[in-house]
Design an enzyme around this catalytic site. Structure first.
Site, PDB file in Angstrom:
ATOM      1  N   HIS A 167    -105.417  60.571  -5.060  1.00 37.95           N
ATOM      2  CA  HIS A 167    -104.720  61.833  -5.323  1.00 37.95           C
ATOM      3  C   HIS A 167    -103.933  62.179  -4.063  1.00 37.95           C
ATOM      4  CE1 HIS A 167    -104.948  66.379  -6.312  1.00 37.95           C
ATOM      5  NE2 HIS A 167    -103.868  65.839  -6.827  1.00 37.95           N
ATOM      6  N   LYS A 180     -98.499  69.430  -1.453  1.00 37.95           N
ATOM      7  CA  LYS A 180     -98.042  68.043  -1.351  1.00 37.95           C
ATOM      8  C   LYS A 180     -96.616  67.869  -1.873  1.00 37.95           C
ATOM      9  CE  LYS A 180    -101.416  66.354  -3.810  1.00 37.95           C
ATOM     10  NZ  LYS A 180    -102.156  67.583  -4.140  1.00 37.95           N
ATOM     11  N   ASP A 189     -98.146  63.051  -6.442  1.00 31.98           N
ATOM     12  CA  ASP A 189     -99.471  63.443  -6.923  1.00 31.98           C
ATOM     13  C   ASP A 189    -100.507  62.321  -6.942  1.00 31.98           C
ATOM     14  OD1 ASP A 189    -100.994  65.704  -7.532  1.00 31.98           O
ATOM     15  OD2 ASP A 189    -100.972  65.217  -9.660  1.00 31.98           O
ATOM     16  N   ARG A 220    -104.897  73.461  17.841  1.00 28.48           N
ATOM     17  CA  ARG A 220    -103.722  73.596  18.691  1.00 28.48           C
ATOM     18  C   ARG A 220    -103.486  72.328  19.506  1.00 28.48           C
ATOM     19  NH1 ARG A 220    -102.296  78.560  22.782  1.00 28.48           N
ATOM     20  NH2 ARG A 220    -100.243  77.784  23.340  1.00 28.48           N
TER      21      ARG A 220
END
Length: 152
Positions: free
Chosen positions: A9, A30, A48, A101
């Protein structure tokens, strides 16, 4: 191990001949990020669901036949789009993971025995497509000039 394949997926986009695998749950961004990457010159590999096939030491991304050349655009529907039939996977971007970060140790995901660099990414930031290009340049597996991924 050559020829081993599985379907994940994930959405995949080829940038400069190398596939970026966008992984995340439904609704994680996505397809939206893929559209922005395509707008910047990338080419759709698959939306997908992506078929991953090991060829030697390379993991190739391609689309399942039933969805090849199609992308879901929320609010518009399924849209036909030019595609790249297959591209070597260079980096995986996890759209559901927390983004630090300053990342520490590089994460990898092993698929069909091949280690692929894996980074978290927030797909909704305006800078996300630029970050994808930078991640591909900095951490993505290189190609040998023939489009075959080689360890960088």
């Amino acid at each position: 191990m050559t020829g081993e394949s599985q379907t994940l997926h994930a959405t995949s986009v080829a940038i400069e001949g190398r596939a970026v695998l966008l992984m995340g749950l439904s609704g994680s961004g996505k397809s939206d990020l893929a559209l922005r990457l395509i707008d910047r010159g990338g080419k759709l590999v698959s939306d997908d669901y992506t078929v991953l096939t090991r060829l030697g030491e390379t993991l190739m991304a391609s689309a399942p036949d039933r969805i090849a050349g199609k992308i879901e655009v929320r609010g518009v529907g399924i849209v036909e789009m030019e595609l790249v039939a297959a591209a070597p996977v260079a980096v995986i971007l996890n759209l559901g993971a927390e983004v630090e970060r300053y990342p520490g140790v590089m994460q990898v995901t092993e698929i069909a025995g091949i280690a692929i660099p894996t980074l978290p990414l927030s797909p909704w930031e305006a800078s996300a497509p630029i970050k994808v290009a930078l991640a591909l340049r900095a951490f993505g597996l290189a190609t040998d000039g023939d489009g075959v991924a080689a360890a960088s």
